[in-house]
Write an enzyme that holds these catalytic residues in place. Structure first.
Site: not given
Ligand code: PEP
Length: 247
Positions: A9, A11, A94, A96, A165, A171, A209
């Site tokens: 991904n 991003k 996701h 985010e 996730e 991250g 991560s």
């Protein structure tokens, strides 16, 4: 058991020059991988990635899709448009997007539905925040998020990919331990099996991560069928090393 899937991904990272260098570095070394591979690139670079990865071991993914079929939805990309660029996977839900764009479980389910209708595999992301984990709500949260997608997609559910996730691991450099991840994956597997007799074929990826150092152990857990990789997918050597761990 089917092949594992390693999906990058990217991003909102990259640029024409950097993308070309990264994809060519991957293609030069990837050979005949034991796993399936995808890169989920920013929408403006789909055509570039499609042409570089044509007829290779690397499949193309997108990072979002509209829940609508067509029409006055400024700024959105439909599943049919993604399909025209050879997109095989699209990330939906996701954290985010849930966090910064207010995406609800119902919206995520609608996006998954649109992708499936166009023959694109949605990578449905679920995961708990740190506060939810600390409150003992991990199972409740991931099951609720997945249930929305199961309920609106019926028998098509066997065509999705799920990515667990944990939000606190994305991250941050903090990874769920292989045991923590396996525990949640087993819960998701049971939920999928209860929903569809074909659920055995659904891949459940871990994301958060994952890197060259921890991939092997995470990927050796019985219910971890691959990885969704953010930061480490931007460096060819790291991403290749994760791919090599996915046997
Ligand atoms: C992600 O964004 O899906 C992700 C897993 O990111 P990272 O690997 O950087 O934690």
């Amino acid at each position: 058991m089917s092949k594992k899937l390693i999906a990058g991904n990217w991003k909102m990272n990259g640029g024409k020059v950097a993308n070309e260098a990264l994809l060519n570095a991957l293609l030069a070394e990837v050979g005949q991988p034991a796993c399936s591979i995808a890169v989920c690139v920013p929408a403006p670079y789909l055509a570039q990635a499609q042409s570089i990865c044509a007829a290779s071991a690397i499949d193309l993914g997108a990072q979002d899709v509209s829940p609508h079929e067509v029409g006055a939805f400024t700024g959105e990309q439909s599943a049919a448009m993604l399909k025209e660029f050879g997109v095989r996977y699209v990330i939906v839900g996701h954290s985010e997007r849930r966090q910064y764009h207010g995406e609800t479980d119902a919206l995520v389910a609608a996006k998954a539905q649109r992708a499936l209708a166009c023959g694109i595999t949605p990578i449905v992301c679920v995961g708990e925040s740190l506060a939810e984990r600390e409150a003992g709500k991990t199972e409740e949260v991931v099951k609720r998020q997945l249930a929305a997608v199961i309920h609106s997609n019926g028998h098509c559910i066997s065509e999705i990919v799920v990515a667990y996730e944990p939000v606190w691991a994305i991250g941050t450099g903090k990874t769920a331990s292989p045991e923590q991840a396996q525990q949640v994956h087993a819960v998701l597997r049971a939920q999928l099996k209860a929903a569809s007799e074909k659920a055995g074929r659904i891949k459940i990826l871990y994301g958060g991560s994952m890197n060259a150092a921890n991939a092997k152990e995470l990927l050796s857990q019985p219910d971890i069928d691959g990885g969704l990789i953010g930061g480490a997918s931007l460096k060819a050597t790291d991403f290749l090393s994760i791919i090599a761990s996915a046997v």
